[in-house]
Design an enzyme around this catalytic site. Structure first.
Site, mmCIF file in Angstrom:
data_model
loop_
_atom_site.group_PDB
_atom_site.id
_atom_site.type_symbol
_atom_site.label_atom_id
_atom_site.label_comp_id
_atom_site.label_asym_id
_atom_site.label_seq_id
_atom_site.Cartn_x
_atom_site.Cartn_y
_atom_site.Cartn_z
ATOM 1 N N GLN A 26 47.259 64.816 -17.264
ATOM 2 C CA GLN A 26 46.222 65.302 -18.159
ATOM 3 C C GLN A 26 45.870 66.744 -17.854
ATOM 4 O OE1 GLN A 26 43.589 62.050 -17.303
ATOM 5 N NE2 GLN A 26 42.238 63.324 -16.068
ATOM 6 N N ALA A 27 45.477 67.456 -18.903
ATOM 7 C CA ALA A 27 45.126 68.864 -18.790
ATOM 8 C C ALA A 27 43.870 69.112 -19.617
ATOM 9 C CB ALA A 27 46.284 69.723 -19.283
ATOM 10 N N TYR A 28 43.092 70.102 -19.217
ATOM 11 C CA TYR A 28 41.795 70.354 -19.825
ATOM 12 C C TYR A 28 41.809 71.652 -20.623
ATOM 13 C CZ TYR A 28 40.192 66.396 -17.275
ATOM 14 O OH TYR A 28 40.035 65.107 -16.842
ATOM 15 N N LEU A 29 41.429 71.513 -21.903
ATOM 16 C CA LEU A 29 41.311 72.676 -22.783
ATOM 17 C C LEU A 29 39.937 73.314 -22.627
ATOM 18 C CD1 LEU A 29 42.894 70.978 -25.900
ATOM 19 C CD2 LEU A 29 43.999 72.593 -24.345
#
Length: 149
Positions: A26-29
């Protein structure tokens, strides 16, 4: 509404490999509010989470693999990778036990989601759980995504 508590772990449960598991990336915008993209096995999800530590709004929308990869490139900070084991508890709840990989290799956290605040507040963790870190922002994945390595 998402209602969950987070815990450190004193020791891993026996026979961990016998439980269902998922590979998660997962990655955070954005981290205020939280806007995240996640790959869980072969599913892709865009998530919005409102403010809060124990209880907060959460909305999930499906993504295609192409959209996930496009948005992941636009994310800030660290990409979080982990294996999540789903461990049932006697009271119908489930422990989501996260063994982090990559830049956070060695970190282990457990989360338990609850149907309501009363159940969350009355929860007595299993003996293998450690400290309750629900109210400690440094154990939230959105914080880890911004943590300097």
């Amino acid at each position: 509404m998402e209602i969950e508590r987070k815990f450190l772990i004193k020791e891993l449960p026996a026979h961990l490999e016998t439980y269902a598991s998922h590979q998660i990336e997962q990655a955070y915008l954005c981290t205020e509010p939280v806007v995240r993209v996640r790959r869980q096995d072969q599913e892709y999800i865009l998530t919005y989470k409102g403010k809060g530590m124990l209880a907060r709004e959460e909305y999930n929308l499906p993504l295609t693999e192409e959209a996930y990869l496009h948005l992941k490139e636009k994310a800030d900070g660290n990409v979080i990778s982990k294996v999540r084991y789903l461990i049932p508890l006697e009271n119908g709840l489930t422990v989501e036990l996260d063994l982090f990989q990559g830049c956070f290799q060695g970190m282990i956290l457990a989360e338990v989601e609850f149907p309501d605040l009363d159940t969350a507040n009355a929860f007595v963790p299993p003996a293998w759980f450690g400290e309750d870190v629900t109210l400690s922002p440094e154990y939230h994945n959105s914080y880890l995504s911004r943590k300097p390595l």
